[in-house]
Motif scaffolding. Structure first.
Motif, PDB file in Angstrom:
ATOM      1  N   GLN A  37       0.832  -1.203   0.000  1.00 56.06           N
ATOM      2  CA  GLN A  37       0.000   0.000   0.000  1.00 56.06           C
ATOM      3  C   GLN A  37       0.867   1.254   0.000  1.00 56.06           C
ATOM      4  OE1 GLN A  37      -3.460  -0.114   2.594  1.00 56.06           O
ATOM      5  NE2 GLN A  37      -3.041   1.975   3.260  1.00 56.06           N
ATOM      6  N   GLU A  38       1.886   1.275   0.861  1.00 53.45           N
ATOM      7  CA  GLU A  38       2.806   2.401   0.912  1.00 53.45           C
ATOM      8  C   GLU A  38       4.057   2.014   1.675  1.00 53.45           C
ATOM      9  OE1 GLU A  38       1.977   5.670   4.116  1.00 53.45           O
ATOM     10  OE2 GLU A  38       0.023   5.017   3.380  1.00 53.45           O
ATOM     11  N   ILE A  39       5.062   2.885   1.584  1.00 52.16           N
ATOM     12  CA  ILE A  39       6.316   2.692   2.304  1.00 52.16           C
ATOM     13  C   ILE A  39       6.544   3.950   3.117  1.00 52.16           C
ATOM     14  CG2 ILE A  39       8.803   2.355   2.070  1.00 52.16           C
ATOM     15  CD1 ILE A  39       8.123   1.058  -0.696  1.00 52.16           C
ATOM     16  N   ARG A  40       6.866   3.780   4.393  1.00 53.69           N
ATOM     17  CA  ARG A  40       7.071   4.945   5.260  1.00 53.69           C
ATOM     18  C   ARG A  40       8.243   4.705   6.192  1.00 53.69           C
ATOM     19  NH1 ARG A  40       1.742   6.151   7.722  1.00 53.69           N
ATOM     20  NH2 ARG A  40       2.791   7.025   9.491  1.00 53.69           N
ATOM     21  N   GLY A  41       8.777   5.767   6.738  1.00 57.70           N
ATOM     22  CA  GLY A  41       9.867   5.656   7.700  1.00 57.70           C
ATOM     23  C   GLY A  41       9.375   5.019   8.987  1.00 57.70           C
ATOM     24  N   TYR A  42      10.308   4.456   9.736  1.00 59.60           N
ATOM     25  CA  TYR A  42       9.941   3.826  11.002  1.00 59.60           C
ATOM     26  C   TYR A  42       9.694   4.894  12.050  1.00 59.60           C
ATOM     27  CZ  TYR A  42       9.965   0.928  15.142  1.00 59.60           C
ATOM     28  OH  TYR A  42       9.606   0.315  16.315  1.00 59.60           O
ATOM     29  N   ASP A  43       8.522   4.826  12.704  1.00 62.84           N
ATOM     30  CA  ASP A  43       8.143   5.736  13.785  1.00 62.84           C
ATOM     31  C   ASP A  43       7.892   4.932  15.044  1.00 62.84           C
ATOM     32  OD1 ASP A  43       8.200   8.252  12.617  1.00 62.84           O
ATOM     33  OD2 ASP A  43       6.191   8.036  11.773  1.00 62.84           O
ATOM     34  N   ALA A  44       7.755   5.634  16.139  1.00 60.85           N
ATOM     35  CA  ALA A  44       7.417   4.976  17.397  1.00 60.85           C
ATOM     36  C   ALA A  44       6.061   4.294  17.275  1.00 60.85           C
ATOM     37  CB  ALA A  44       7.395   6.001  18.519  1.00 60.85           C
ATOM     38  N   VAL A  45       5.906   3.204  17.989  1.00 57.52           N
ATOM     39  CA  VAL A  45       4.654   2.452  17.984  1.00 57.52           C
ATOM     40  C   VAL A  45       4.106   2.374  19.396  1.00 57.52           C
ATOM     41  CG1 VAL A  45       5.351   1.039  15.995  1.00 57.52           C
ATOM     42  CG2 VAL A  45       5.813   0.221  18.307  1.00 57.52           C
ATOM     43  N   THR A  46       2.813   2.090  19.502  1.00 54.81           N
ATOM     44  CA  THR A  46       2.192   1.836  20.792  1.00 54.81           C
ATOM     45  C   THR A  46       2.357   0.356  21.091  1.00 54.81           C
ATOM     46  OG1 THR A  46       0.574   3.586  20.390  1.00 54.81           O
ATOM     47  CG2 THR A  46       0.034   1.960  22.095  1.00 54.81           C
ATOM     48  N   LYS A  47       3.034   0.050  22.184  1.00 53.57           N
ATOM     49  CA  LYS A  47       3.310  -1.344  22.547  1.00 53.57           C
ATOM     50  C   LYS A  47       2.022  -2.075  22.921  1.00 53.57           C
ATOM     51  CE  LYS A  47       7.945  -1.120  22.794  1.00 53.57           C
ATOM     52  NZ  LYS A  47       8.606  -1.472  21.585  1.00 53.57           N
ATOM     53  N   ILE A  48       2.041  -3.383  22.709  1.00 52.68           N
ATOM     54  CA  ILE A  48       0.920  -4.251  23.048  1.00 52.68           C
ATOM     55  C   ILE A  48       1.369  -5.180  24.176  1.00 52.68           C
ATOM     56  CG2 ILE A  48      -0.640  -6.036  22.194  1.00 52.68           C
ATOM     57  CD1 ILE A  48      -1.042  -3.368  20.820  1.00 52.68           C
ATOM     58  N   GLY A  57       4.059  -3.480  17.980  1.00 51.33           N
ATOM     59  CA  GLY A  57       2.940  -2.726  18.513  1.00 51.33           C
ATOM     60  C   GLY A  57       2.019  -2.315  17.394  1.00 51.33           C
ATOM     61  N   VAL A  58       1.355  -1.170  17.578  1.00 55.35           N
ATOM     62  CA  VAL A  58       0.439  -0.673  16.559  1.00 55.35           C
ATOM     63  C   VAL A  58       0.689   0.813  16.319  1.00 55.35           C
ATOM     64  CG1 VAL A  58      -1.385  -2.364  17.045  1.00 55.35           C
ATOM     65  CG2 VAL A  58      -1.373  -0.186  18.251  1.00 55.35           C
ATOM     66  N   ILE A  59       0.267   1.281  15.139  1.00 63.47           N
ATOM     67  CA  ILE A  59       0.274   2.707  14.843  1.00 63.47           C
ATOM     68  C   ILE A  59      -1.119   3.097  14.364  1.00 63.47           C
ATOM     69  CG2 ILE A  59       2.730   2.834  14.270  1.00 63.47           C
ATOM     70  CD1 ILE A  59       1.875   2.920  11.267  1.00 63.47           C
ATOM     71  N   ASN A  60      -1.430   4.370  14.504  1.00 61.00           N
ATOM     72  CA  ASN A  60      -2.675   4.905  13.973  1.00 61.00           C
ATOM     73  C   ASN A  60      -2.319   5.599  12.667  1.00 61.00           C
ATOM     74  OD1 ASN A  60      -4.980   6.357  13.324  1.00 61.00           O
ATOM     75  ND2 ASN A  60      -5.408   6.908  15.438  1.00 61.00           N
ATOM     76  N   ARG A  62      -3.900   7.377   9.712  1.00 57.86           N
ATOM     77  CA  ARG A  62      -5.094   8.017   9.152  1.00 57.86           C
ATOM     78  C   ARG A  62      -6.380   7.345   9.626  1.00 57.86           C
ATOM     79  NH1 ARG A  62      -1.197   7.880   5.229  1.00 57.86           N
ATOM     80  NH2 ARG A  62      -2.034   6.090   4.147  1.00 57.86           N
ATOM     81  N   GLY A  63      -6.436   7.063  10.923  1.00 56.82           N
ATOM     82  CA  GLY A  63      -7.633   6.485  11.515  1.00 56.82           C
ATOM     83  C   GLY A  63      -7.709   4.968  11.495  1.00 56.82           C
ATOM     84  N   VAL A  64      -6.742   4.310  10.887  1.00 56.85           N
ATOM     85  CA  VAL A  64      -6.704   2.848  10.843  1.00 56.85           C
ATOM     86  C   VAL A  64      -5.626   2.369  11.805  1.00 56.85           C
ATOM     87  CG1 VAL A  64      -6.276   0.830   9.380  1.00 56.85           C
ATOM     88  CG2 VAL A  64      -7.444   2.828   8.430  1.00 56.85           C
ATOM     89  N   ILE A  65      -5.981   1.453  12.700  1.00 57.56           N
ATOM     90  CA  ILE A  65      -5.007   0.865  13.631  1.00 57.56           C
ATOM     91  C   ILE A  65      -4.274  -0.249  12.890  1.00 57.56           C
ATOM     92  CG2 ILE A  65      -4.673  -0.327  15.831  1.00 57.56           C
ATOM     93  CD1 ILE A  65      -5.641   2.624  16.010  1.00 57.56           C
ATOM     94  N   VAL A  66      -2.954  -0.085  12.768  1.00 59.65           N
ATOM     95  CA  VAL A  66      -2.141  -0.998  11.967  1.00 59.65           C
ATOM     96  C   VAL A  66      -1.136  -1.718  12.856  1.00 59.65           C
ATOM     97  CG1 VAL A  66      -0.525  -1.142  10.018  1.00 59.65           C
ATOM     98  CG2 VAL A  66      -2.362   0.576   9.987  1.00 59.65           C
TER      99      VAL A  66
END
Length: 171
Positions: A37-48, A57-60, A62-66
């Motif tokens: 779908q796309e390629i993006r730089g690595y950002d901080a994630v919310t740990k699970i 973990g997960v990232i938000n 554009r409103g989608v939890i990934v």
């Protein structure tokens, strides 16, 4: 960034498919570009809580939890170092959005079916069900991965559990 990769992609014939190639450690892998779908730089994630190490973990997005999967940890390739080349490939697999962390993206290549050789059988020692084969491009070997098989395999089933229970994210 993904648009730039698509612009560089080779013109393909009807009997070839395009693959996004990426690196993990010393190895190069290829996945079907249609899953990207796309390629993006690595950002901080919310740990699970209680997630396996390879699920960062997960990232938000554009409103989608990934959910974010670190492929070096998944493939047990040793110490993970995040640097300016580390990227997240956002995949769309059967309507599910999943991110996978890789060391870097190499290129988009067109491969014909006859260029992909079957993966060797390793028996019960190594699960190669998700490997479509091996392709040789000039001096490099590319491991062609069926990313849908890998991400929907039994040990990745936790991805569905995480998406089903947002309360675990602590948000």
């Amino acid at each position: 960034m993904s648009e730039a990769l698509q612009d560089r992609s080779a013109v393909t014939g009807e009997d070839s498919r395009e693959y996004l190639t990426f690196t993990l450690g010393e190895e190069e892998y290829g996945i079907d570009i249609l899953n990207v779908q796309e390629i993006r730089g690595y950002d901080a994630v919310t740990k699970i809580a209680n997630a396996p190490d390879f699920i960062k973990g997960v990232i938000n997005m554009r409103g989608v939890i990934v959910p974010i999967i670190d492929m070096r940890l998944k493939f047990q390739l040793g110490t993970v170092e995040y640097n300016q080349f580390t990227v997240v490939i956002i995949l769309n697999l059967s309507g599910r959005v999943i991110g996978m962390v890789v060391d870097g993206v190499s290129d988009v290549v067109a491969l014909r079916e006859e260029q992909i050789r079957p993966a060797p059988e390793f028996g019960a020692v190594l699960d190669t069900a998700y490997i479509d084969g091996l392709a040789t491009l000039e001096e490099r070997m590319v491991i062609v991965v069926d990313i849908e098989k890998l991400m929907t395999s039994g040990d990745m089933g936790l991805v569905d559990q995480i998406r089903a229970d947002p309360a675990q994210t602590g948000s």
